[in-house]
Motif scaffolding. Structure first.
Motif, PDB file in Angstrom:
ATOM      1  N   TRP A  75     138.758 -34.916  13.013  1.00  0.00           N
ATOM      2  CA  TRP A  75     138.583 -35.909  11.966  1.00  0.00           C
ATOM      3  C   TRP A  75     137.392 -35.596  11.081  1.00  0.00           C
ATOM      4  CZ3 TRP A  75     142.541 -38.790  10.946  1.00  0.00           C
ATOM      5  CH2 TRP A  75     143.431 -39.151  11.963  1.00  0.00           C
ATOM      6  N   ASP A  76     136.478 -34.750  11.568  1.00  0.00           N
ATOM      7  CA  ASP A  76     135.303 -34.413  10.768  1.00  0.00           C
ATOM      8  C   ASP A  76     135.688 -33.675   9.493  1.00  0.00           C
ATOM      9  OD1 ASP A  76     133.718 -35.576  12.660  1.00  0.00           O
ATOM     10  OD2 ASP A  76     133.243 -33.705  13.695  1.00  0.00           O
ATOM     11  N   TYR A  77     136.781 -32.955   9.545  1.00  0.00           N
ATOM     12  CA  TYR A  77     137.186 -32.190   8.370  1.00  0.00           C
ATOM     13  C   TYR A  77     137.621 -33.108   7.223  1.00  0.00           C
ATOM     14  CZ  TYR A  77     136.935 -28.238  11.504  1.00  0.00           C
ATOM     15  OH  TYR A  77     136.486 -27.297  12.383  1.00  0.00           O
ATOM     16  N   ILE A  78     137.994 -34.336   7.573  1.00  0.00           N
ATOM     17  CA  ILE A  78     138.324 -35.303   6.520  1.00  0.00           C
ATOM     18  C   ILE A  78     137.057 -35.650   5.733  1.00  0.00           C
ATOM     19  CG2 ILE A  78     139.146 -37.658   6.093  1.00  0.00           C
ATOM     20  CD1 ILE A  78     140.989 -37.379   8.438  1.00  0.00           C
ATOM     21  N   LEU A  79     135.902 -35.623   6.421  1.00  0.00           N
ATOM     22  CA  LEU A  79     134.643 -35.962   5.766  1.00  0.00           C
ATOM     23  C   LEU A  79     134.286 -34.958   4.669  1.00  0.00           C
ATOM     24  CD1 LEU A  79     132.459 -36.971   8.859  1.00  0.00           C
ATOM     25  CD2 LEU A  79     133.629 -38.488   7.252  1.00  0.00           C
ATOM     26  N   ILE A  80     134.620 -33.704   4.893  1.00  0.00           N
ATOM     27  CA  ILE A  80     134.253 -32.681   3.907  1.00  0.00           C
ATOM     28  C   ILE A  80     135.398 -32.350   2.953  1.00  0.00           C
ATOM     29  CG2 ILE A  80     132.593 -31.658   5.507  1.00  0.00           C
ATOM     30  CD1 ILE A  80     134.571 -29.411   6.005  1.00  0.00           C
ATOM     31  N   LEU A  81     136.561 -32.945   3.202  1.00  0.00           N
ATOM     32  CA  LEU A  81     137.735 -32.644   2.365  1.00  0.00           C
ATOM     33  C   LEU A  81     137.520 -33.007   0.899  1.00  0.00           C
ATOM     34  CD1 LEU A  81     140.614 -31.576   2.249  1.00  0.00           C
ATOM     35  CD2 LEU A  81     141.422 -33.896   2.805  1.00  0.00           C
ATOM     36  N   PRO A  82     136.970 -34.194   0.558  1.00  0.00           N
ATOM     37  CA  PRO A  82     136.768 -34.504  -0.871  1.00  0.00           C
ATOM     38  C   PRO A  82     135.896 -33.480  -1.584  1.00  0.00           C
ATOM     39  CG  PRO A  82     136.561 -36.496   0.450  1.00  0.00           C
ATOM     40  CD  PRO A  82     136.625 -35.351   1.418  1.00  0.00           C
ATOM     41  N   ALA A  83     134.828 -33.013  -0.918  1.00  0.00           N
ATOM     42  CA  ALA A  83     133.956 -32.016  -1.540  1.00  0.00           C
ATOM     43  C   ALA A  83     134.693 -30.701  -1.762  1.00  0.00           C
ATOM     44  CB  ALA A  83     132.718 -31.794  -0.678  1.00  0.00           C
ATOM     45  N   VAL A  84     135.494 -30.304  -0.775  1.00  0.00           N
ATOM     46  CA  VAL A  84     136.250 -29.057  -0.898  1.00  0.00           C
ATOM     47  C   VAL A  84     137.258 -29.146  -2.047  1.00  0.00           C
ATOM     48  CG1 VAL A  84     137.897 -27.533   0.265  1.00  0.00           C
ATOM     49  CG2 VAL A  84     135.959 -28.461   1.528  1.00  0.00           C
ATOM     50  N   LEU A  85     137.975 -30.267  -2.117  1.00  0.00           N
ATOM     51  CA  LEU A  85     138.954 -30.441  -3.194  1.00  0.00           C
ATOM     52  C   LEU A  85     138.273 -30.473  -4.554  1.00  0.00           C
ATOM     53  CD1 LEU A  85     141.345 -33.090  -1.587  1.00  0.00           C
ATOM     54  CD2 LEU A  85     141.697 -30.620  -1.802  1.00  0.00           C
ATOM     55  N   TYR A  86     137.103 -31.088  -4.599  1.00  0.00           N
ATOM     56  CA  TYR A  86     136.372 -31.154  -5.867  1.00  0.00           C
ATOM     57  C   TYR A  86     135.939 -29.753  -6.317  1.00  0.00           C
ATOM     58  CZ  TYR A  86     133.717 -33.822  -9.363  1.00  0.00           C
ATOM     59  OH  TYR A  86     133.263 -34.381 -10.533  1.00  0.00           O
ATOM     60  N   VAL A  87     135.521 -28.931  -5.371  1.00  0.00           N
ATOM     61  CA  VAL A  87     135.123 -27.559  -5.708  1.00  0.00           C
ATOM     62  C   VAL A  87     136.284 -26.811  -6.347  1.00  0.00           C
ATOM     63  CG1 VAL A  87     134.476 -25.310  -4.754  1.00  0.00           C
ATOM     64  CG2 VAL A  87     133.294 -27.375  -3.983  1.00  0.00           C
ATOM     65  N   PHE A  88     137.470 -26.937  -5.754  1.00  0.00           N
ATOM     66  CA  PHE A  88     138.651 -26.288  -6.338  1.00  0.00           C
ATOM     67  C   PHE A  88     138.974 -26.867  -7.715  1.00  0.00           C
ATOM     68  CE2 PHE A  88     139.522 -25.053  -1.901  1.00  0.00           C
ATOM     69  CZ  PHE A  88     139.808 -23.709  -2.106  1.00  0.00           C
ATOM     70  N   ASP A  89     138.722 -28.172  -7.875  1.00  0.00           N
ATOM     71  CA  ASP A  89     139.029 -28.828  -9.141  1.00  0.00           C
ATOM     72  C   ASP A  89     138.103 -28.346 -10.267  1.00  0.00           C
ATOM     73  OD1 ASP A  89     140.500 -30.470 -10.714  1.00  0.00           O
ATOM     74  OD2 ASP A  89     139.555 -32.338 -10.069  1.00  0.00           O
ATOM     75  N   VAL A  90     136.870 -27.992  -9.935  1.00  0.00           N
ATOM     76  CA  VAL A  90     135.925 -27.544 -10.963  1.00  0.00           C
ATOM     77  C   VAL A  90     135.814 -26.021 -10.998  1.00  0.00           C
ATOM     78  CG1 VAL A  90     134.584 -29.667 -10.818  1.00  0.00           C
ATOM     79  CG2 VAL A  90     133.916 -27.702  -9.428  1.00  0.00           C
TER      80      VAL A  90
END
Length: 407
Positions: free
Chosen positions: A101-116
């Motif tokens: 479940w910890d990977y859910i915590l960092i998922l928004p940051a990872v997705l944002y990196v790909f988005d930018v």
């Protein structure tokens, strides 16, 4: 500029320096006993970088700094609360573990990196042009978004919800731990006070930043950005940032990885025990009591450690080394052996050694090696001590014991 604005600007400028300095202080100690420092260092590095970007945006600062930090720092803001959560949990468990479940915590940051990523891959000149626009009017972050899929409006709405949820989970985790382990407050008062201070200030800061984010998201972005609706909460956030950074220096033990060391408790004095026939006299009572849950936890930790590592085979193995290896205070171990098992640590250790020696005898060690090899393998430094302890536990010498099992 009035005196309050000047003060807030100075606080904001100091935040970046203090946050980055703390990150640099904790970084050399990432390999110390307190490995949770890896999250603490990350936490203050993120806050310091964000404060540096914020200061330059609002005070006509250095465009190069804005160009360098804008695309990289914005995704990192999503990690601000997750690294806080992981830091607190690592401090409580005294180890770094990652659950699914910890990977859910960092998922928004990872997705944002790909988005930018398209923005990150552009030339520095393009980033610099955007930096000038942002310094001129922060509303340009809405007019010239750097994201490829999502929009700034989405992040200004989603990020507060995400951060508040993680902050709530952190406080609940902290409350449940100290509720279920009340002795920890007594054994580690500095850690207890620091974690509550760190988490409560962080949660309050999250609330104020969330209000700012939501207010800014409702403004008319066709006109120059007006902070009047959010200035109060922005100033509160700056003060809280400063308090959070300064608070670390009120708990210097946390910076240098001393959590694993027993803390001084002046209200506790362990009385010397009197052992008679391998048992503690009934009239000698301990000056404190460990809960059954804590005793069970200690028992499990010792059993697993002894089975896996066999530390008792080292003739220099002591209760101090056991305390250091398992991060259990010595007075807890003394209580466990003397008042729970009703035996001294040395007797417990020798029992393990004799059981190991018996195992070696049954496996036929004396067919290949001498008795000297046997007692050295079992963790004894002298033959006489080995024979004495062996006879004490079995009533026989090793040779007599071997003859009996072979009869």
């Amino acid at each position: 500029m009035n005196s309050l604005d000047y003060l807030m600007n100075e606080i904001c400028k100091s935040l970046s320096a203090i946050g980055i300095i703390i990150a640099l202080i904790t970084f050399p100690y990432l390999k110390s006993k307190n490995k949770a420092n890896i999250f603490l260092s990350s936490y203050f590095l993120i806050s310091g970088s964000y404060a540096l970007l914020h200061y330059n945006l609002l005070n006509n600062g250095n465009p190069s700094i804005v160009a360098f930090l804008y695309g990289t720092t914005v995704p990192l803001v999503y990690l601000f609360r997750p690294v806080s959560y992981l830091y607190v949990r690592s401090m409580l468990t005294k180890k770094i573990t990652f659950k699914k479940w910890d990977y859910i915590l960092i998922l928004p940051a990872v997705l944002y990196v790909f988005d930018v990523m398209p923005y990150l891959m552009t030339s520095f000149d393009n980033k610099l042009r955007l930096a000038y626009l942002l310094i001129e009017d922060q509303n340009n972050m809405f007019r010239h978004p750097i994201t490829y899929v999502t929009t700034p409006t989405f992040h200004f709405a989603f990020r507060p919800i995400f951060s508040l949820a993680v902050s709530f989970a952190e406080l609940v985790m902290l409350y449940k731990y100290f509720r279920d382990n009340p002795q920890t407050k007594t054994d580690y008062p500095t850690t207890h006070n620091w974690l509550w201070t760190f988490s409560l200030i962080g949660a309050t800061l999250t609330i104020t930043l969330s209000v700012v984010s939501l207010v800014l998201n409702t403004l008319d972005h066709q006109i120059k950005l007006n902070y009047d609706g959010a200035i109060v909460f922005m100033n509160i956030s700056n003060v809280l940032f400063l308090c959070l950074n300064i608070s670390v220096f009120l708990f210097p033990r946390m910076l240098y990885g001393l959590l694993a060391e027993p803390e001084t408790n002046t209200s506790f004095t362990f009385r010397p025990q009197i052992i008679v026939n391998n048992k503690v006299e009934d009239h000698i009572k301990p000056s404190f009591k460990l809960e059954e849950a804590r005793l069970s936890e200690i028992e499990t930790m010792i059993q697993e450690y002894f089975i896996q590592e066999k530390p008792y085979l080292d003739d220099s193995f002591t209760i101090n080394k056991l305390s250091e290896s398992l991060d259990i205070p010595i007075h807890h171990l003394s209580y466990y052996f003397n008042y729970h098992l009703l035996k001294k640590f040395s007797d417990f250790k020798n029992e393990c050694r004799i059981n190991y020696a018996i195992q070696l005898l049954k496996e036929g060690i004396l067919k290949k090696y001498t008795i000297e090899q046997l007692y050295h393998e079992a963790g004894f430094s002298t033959k006489s001590n080995f024979y004495r302890v062996f006879r004490l536990h079995t009533g026989k010498t090793p040779i007599e014991f071997l003859e009996e099992i072979n009869a």
